[in-house]
Design a protein around this motif. Sequence first.
Motif, mmCIF file in Angstrom:
data_model
loop_
_atom_site.group_PDB
_atom_site.id
_atom_site.type_symbol
_atom_site.label_atom_id
_atom_site.label_comp_id
_atom_site.label_asym_id
_atom_site.label_seq_id
_atom_site.Cartn_x
_atom_site.Cartn_y
_atom_site.Cartn_z
ATOM 1 N N TRP A 77 42.613 30.889 -52.631
ATOM 2 C CA TRP A 77 41.633 30.593 -51.591
ATOM 3 C C TRP A 77 41.572 31.673 -50.531
ATOM 4 O O TRP A 77 40.568 31.802 -49.828
ATOM 5 C CB TRP A 77 41.941 29.238 -50.973
ATOM 6 N N ALA A 78 42.623 32.473 -50.425
ATOM 7 C CA ALA A 78 42.596 33.583 -49.473
ATOM 8 C C ALA A 78 41.814 34.767 -50.026
ATOM 9 O O ALA A 78 41.357 35.626 -49.263
ATOM 10 C CB ALA A 78 44.024 34.017 -49.131
ATOM 11 N N ASN A 79 41.657 34.813 -51.336
ATOM 12 C CA ASN A 79 40.940 35.919 -51.970
ATOM 13 C C ASN A 79 40.100 35.365 -53.123
ATOM 14 O O ASN A 79 40.406 35.596 -54.298
ATOM 15 C CB ASN A 79 41.926 36.973 -52.476
ATOM 16 N N PRO A 80 39.043 34.625 -52.799
ATOM 17 C CA PRO A 80 38.251 33.998 -53.856
ATOM 18 C C PRO A 80 37.620 35.001 -54.810
ATOM 19 O O PRO A 80 37.405 34.693 -55.989
ATOM 20 C CB PRO A 80 37.180 33.214 -53.085
ATOM 21 N N ALA A 81 37.329 36.206 -54.342
ATOM 22 C CA ALA A 81 36.744 37.212 -55.230
ATOM 23 C C ALA A 81 37.693 37.543 -56.370
ATOM 24 O O ALA A 81 37.260 37.757 -57.515
ATOM 25 C CB ALA A 81 36.393 38.478 -54.438
ATOM 26 N N GLU A 82 38.982 37.566 -56.087
ATOM 27 C CA GLU A 82 39.965 37.833 -57.139
ATOM 28 C C GLU A 82 40.028 36.679 -58.134
ATOM 29 O O GLU A 82 40.108 36.897 -59.351
ATOM 30 C CB GLU A 82 41.340 38.081 -56.518
ATOM 31 N N SER A 83 39.985 35.448 -57.622
ATOM 32 C CA SER A 83 39.959 34.291 -58.527
ATOM 33 C C SER A 83 38.733 34.344 -59.431
ATOM 34 O O SER A 83 38.817 34.092 -60.640
ATOM 35 C CB SER A 83 39.955 32.989 -57.722
ATOM 36 N N ASN A 84 37.580 34.653 -58.846
ATOM 37 C CA ASN A 84 36.345 34.705 -59.626
ATOM 38 C C ASN A 84 36.392 35.811 -60.675
ATOM 39 O O ASN A 84 35.944 35.630 -61.815
ATOM 40 C CB ASN A 84 35.149 34.927 -58.702
ATOM 41 N N ARG A 85 36.952 36.964 -60.303
ATOM 42 C CA ARG A 85 37.066 38.075 -61.246
ATOM 43 C C ARG A 85 37.939 37.696 -62.437
ATOM 44 O O ARG A 85 37.574 37.909 -63.601
ATOM 45 C CB ARG A 85 37.651 39.305 -60.546
ATOM 46 N N ALA A 86 39.109 37.127 -62.138
ATOM 47 C CA ALA A 86 40.041 36.765 -63.199
ATOM 48 C C ALA A 86 39.457 35.682 -64.102
ATOM 49 O O ALA A 86 39.616 35.726 -65.331
ATOM 50 C CB ALA A 86 41.364 36.298 -62.591
ATOM 51 N N GLU A 87 38.771 34.713 -63.488
ATOM 52 C CA GLU A 87 38.177 33.633 -64.265
ATOM 53 C C GLU A 87 37.102 34.163 -65.209
ATOM 54 O O GLU A 87 37.041 33.786 -66.381
ATOM 55 C CB GLU A 87 37.594 32.584 -63.318
ATOM 56 N N ARG A 88 36.266 35.045 -64.710
ATOM 57 C CA ARG A 88 35.192 35.579 -65.549
ATOM 58 C C ARG A 88 35.751 36.427 -66.694
ATOM 59 O O ARG A 88 35.289 36.330 -67.831
ATOM 60 C CB ARG A 88 34.220 36.398 -64.695
ATOM 61 N N ALA A 89 36.751 37.240 -66.400
ATOM 62 C CA ALA A 89 37.363 38.059 -67.445
ATOM 63 C C ALA A 89 38.002 37.192 -68.521
ATOM 64 O O ALA A 89 37.901 37.496 -69.724
ATOM 65 C CB ALA A 89 38.399 39.004 -66.832
ATOM 66 N N ALA A 90 38.656 36.111 -68.106
ATOM 67 C CA ALA A 90 39.301 35.221 -69.073
ATOM 68 C C ALA A 90 38.274 34.541 -69.972
ATOM 69 O O ALA A 90 38.445 34.468 -71.201
ATOM 70 C CB ALA A 90 40.138 34.175 -68.341
ATOM 71 N N VAL A 91 37.197 34.036 -69.372
ATOM 72 C CA VAL A 91 36.172 33.339 -70.158
ATOM 73 C C VAL A 91 35.470 34.308 -71.104
ATOM 74 O O VAL A 91 35.202 33.981 -72.270
ATOM 75 C CB VAL A 91 35.173 32.626 -69.231
ATOM 76 N N GLU A 92 35.187 35.514 -70.635
ATOM 77 C CA GLU A 92 34.571 36.517 -71.514
ATOM 78 C C GLU A 92 35.484 36.835 -72.693
ATOM 79 O O GLU A 92 35.015 36.970 -73.835
ATOM 80 C CB GLU A 92 34.271 37.785 -70.728
ATOM 81 N N THR A 93 36.778 36.935 -72.433
ATOM 82 C CA THR A 93 37.729 37.254 -73.500
ATOM 83 C C THR A 93 37.793 36.136 -74.531
ATOM 84 O O THR A 93 37.737 36.384 -75.746
ATOM 85 C CB THR A 93 39.126 37.502 -72.898
ATOM 86 N N ILE A 94 37.917 34.905 -74.067
ATOM 87 C CA ILE A 94 38.018 33.773 -74.992
ATOM 88 C C ILE A 94 36.721 33.609 -75.782
ATOM 89 O O ILE A 94 36.735 33.484 -77.015
ATOM 90 C CB ILE A 94 38.347 32.484 -74.224
ATOM 91 N N ALA A 95 35.587 33.611 -75.085
ATOM 92 C CA ALA A 95 34.314 33.387 -75.759
ATOM 93 C C ALA A 95 34.018 34.485 -76.778
ATOM 94 O O ALA A 95 33.557 34.197 -77.896
ATOM 95 C CB ALA A 95 33.193 33.287 -74.731
ATOM 96 N N SER A 96 34.278 35.734 -76.416
ATOM 97 C CA SER A 96 34.003 36.831 -77.348
ATOM 98 C C SER A 96 34.903 36.750 -78.576
ATOM 99 O O SER A 96 34.495 37.137 -79.678
ATOM 100 C CB SER A 96 34.167 38.178 -76.654
#
Length: 298
Positions: A77-96
């Motif tokens: 919550w102190a760095n939501p941009a980092e959470s969003n980055r990690a979440e998007r990278a993880a979903v892209e990796t799994i889905a691909s």
Amino acid sequence: MRVFITGASGWIGSAAVDELLAHGYDVTGLARSDTSASALEAKGATVLRGDLDDLDSLRRGSQDADAVIHLANKHDWANPAESNRAERAAVETIASTLVGSNRPFLLASGVAGLAQGRPSTEQDPSPFSGPEAPRGGTENLALDYLDRGVKSISLRFAPTVHGIGDHGFISLIVAAAREKGVSGFVGDGTSGWAAVHRTDAATMIRLGLEKAPAGSLLHAVGETSVATKDIAEAIGRGLRLPVESIDPADAVTHFGFIGGFFALDLSSTSTITQHLFDWTPTGPTLLDDITAGAYFEV
């Protein structure tokens, strides 16, 4: 069926692991620590060591599974941009990794922000897209893979998934009450939060895996709207503290970052999900859990 779960030792994930193991699934859980790995092994799950930033582990777990359930999130919550980055990278990796397999890919999302002025429903599309959006816009990202042979399914959780041991949003509101010496609600307290008991959420995850069509938007919601004033009053009774209204302008100062959420109406229904699965939430209500002392042990 072999199921790979990220966030397998987390609040929702650990309940999902229990639910799937109890129904005969072969579960592999991602674990970033020795403690998490030991807990998973003790339950009878297979352990894959790694974390949300270890994309090779995410890829390997997804390759070896018949289905993937992605529940992990950094919640920074102190760095939501980092959470969003990690979440998007993880979903892209799994889905691909799952492209062309038609294997189920269930991912965590939320009901917050789906509708204004009324409870959200499963018919409301997510307005969040792109890397800068909450959770990195990953619900829509995953759904983009439907026409690439991925059976994407969104698990939209209520803002509070409650129960004994919960360290989520309600625990932060309780902590603020302890610190300030008053159990607060924002404004007139009529804003409402959807809620679901942890065991009901786990059941819905399993049913989604077993029955949900590709592209489903499922709501893990047991109660459509619990008034924030009622939440504050239950906390006040439990802690023997006065209950007071907090001016919306002072919400973040009083509660911390959670004050911005506590001021919002985050109500939602799960009528379509319940009908689809013949699912009826049976766990305790949020106020039941608060009254029973689930949030008051230090």
